[in-house]
Design an enzyme around this catalytic site. Sequence first.
Site, PDB file in Angstrom:
ATOM      1  N   ASP A  32       9.855   2.611   1.563  1.00  0.00           N
ATOM      2  CA  ASP A  32       9.047   4.140   2.449  1.00  0.00           C
ATOM      3  C   ASP A  32       8.362   3.709   3.420  1.00  0.00           C
ATOM      4  O   ASP A  32       7.771   2.796   4.042  1.00  0.00           O
ATOM      5  CB  ASP A  32       7.159   2.534   1.039  1.00  0.00           C
ATOM      6  CG  ASP A  32       5.935   3.511   1.654  1.00  0.00           C
ATOM      7  OD1 ASP A  32       5.990   4.016   2.808  1.00  0.00           O
ATOM      8  OD2 ASP A  32       5.167   4.085   1.041  1.00  0.00           O
ATOM      9  N   LYS A  64       3.593  10.721   7.072  1.00  0.00           N
ATOM     10  CA  LYS A  64       2.490  11.043   7.860  1.00  0.00           C
ATOM     11  C   LYS A  64       3.025  11.420   9.811  1.00  0.00           C
ATOM     12  O   LYS A  64       2.708  13.022   9.323  1.00  0.00           O
ATOM     13  CB  LYS A  64       2.355   9.429   8.307  1.00  0.00           C
ATOM     14  CG  LYS A  64       1.495   8.831   7.280  1.00  0.00           C
ATOM     15  CD  LYS A  64       0.615   7.340   7.887  1.00  0.00           C
ATOM     16  CE  LYS A  64      -0.351   6.830   6.540  1.00  0.00           C
ATOM     17  NZ  LYS A  64      -1.076   7.275   6.236  1.00  0.00           N
ATOM     18  N   PHE A  93       0.679  -1.027   0.154  1.00  0.00           N
ATOM     19  CA  PHE A  93      -0.274   0.256  -0.073  1.00  0.00           C
ATOM     20  C   PHE A  93       0.901   1.257   0.386  1.00  0.00           C
ATOM     21  O   PHE A  93       1.569   1.462   0.737  1.00  0.00           O
ATOM     22  CB  PHE A  93      -1.351   0.163   0.913  1.00  0.00           C
ATOM     23  CG  PHE A  93      -1.951   1.320   0.852  1.00  0.00           C
ATOM     24  CD1 PHE A  93      -3.012   1.265   0.654  1.00  0.00           C
ATOM     25  CD2 PHE A  93      -1.517   2.516   1.679  1.00  0.00           C
ATOM     26  CE1 PHE A  93      -4.419   2.917   0.127  1.00  0.00           C
ATOM     27  CE2 PHE A  93      -2.512   3.495   1.760  1.00  0.00           C
ATOM     28  CZ  PHE A  93      -3.102   3.967   0.566  1.00  0.00           C
TER      29      PHE A  93
END
Length: 401
Positions: free
Chosen positions: A226, A255, A141
């Site tokens: 990531d 984030k 994801f």
Amino acid sequence: MSTTDRAIRSADAHSAHTYHPLPVVITSAEGAWVTDVEGRRYLDMLAGYSALNFGHGNPRLLNAARAQLERVTLTSRAFHHDRFADFCSALADLCGKEMVLPMNTGAEAVETAVKTARKWGYEVKGVPDGHAKIVVAAGNFHGRTTTVVSFSTDHEARDHFGPYTPGFEIVPYGDLTALDAAVTQNTVAVLLEPIQGEAGVLVPPAGYLRGVRELTREQNVLFMADEIQSGLGRTGRTFACDHEGVVPDVYVLGKALGGGVVPVSAVVADTDVLGVFRPGEHGSTFGGNPLACAVALEVIAMLRTGEYQQRATELGEHLHHELGLLAGGGAVTAVRGRGLWAGVDIDPAHGTGREISERLMGRGVLAKDTHGSTIRLAPPLVIGKEDLDWGLDQLRAVLAG
């Protein structure tokens, strides 16, 4: 009709239904706790998918934001501003790299990493133009843009959004043999999550990340990690790659970099990688804005203390010990994760992940399901041990019922 019902009905009537949130309407928050419009308090065990690593309303981050709000919040990249150089220097140093390309959201950072790898491949490695390949892992994801969903194996994220962007090779996560077989002379990068979050907090086999690092170095391929969810303290280290002593060529961050205050993301690499860009080839009006830089600088300063990494390590050991005891009781079939991050597989006989999350909400705990039978636990790193234990007690009660 309750205040909650009215708010949810209005949202359903006037917003696209791209999420299926739990039926709670939050109005205020502090630390690891949130309060809804009815005055009910809940323990936040999701932390904005790791965006809120430092908790809700962290005073250091709010003070940094307030001070910057009174000065200047946006200049665009048409002009310099006085927080930009400090932010780029501090983040590069935190990552042990030389250059930073700031963006806003995690998906933007992944798109930027893809463009970076392709341009590097053509201009440095010498791959024929238009032939670059990037190897990714099944179950990934990385966001929901059209390019990113082109290499997703999640049908909900991918179906009916084609035609899809070519140039990606998908291999099983954790399988070095398959990865090695997929790399060709036209491969420019391997893009991986060191721990797959949306897939259920999947930790790869020991040695996998080291193997990826060795393989990519031997084949002159960029290793792009990531760390949008796994990074910045979540797993007990600054980066999840640190657990195997691995330094990728490219960090993709987001984030928690914005402290749950503003969206901040970045691609971080050395000059021989990010130096391929020239003016006009990439950018973002809001990327690296003064407000974002001010908040992110405070995040970086907080991470430098090591306090949050240590909390995630110590509380994470406790979390996984307690969840491990649950795994022996029948209702929980498996537990995975690292630090203050866990994926808990529920025996379908006890309910779906959604149903367990709803029952937890009824007992004052907010968590979120994924892939049917799994719930994710990722409390803010500032959570107290007593609060964490209380949350685990509620999970035990739900599973016992």
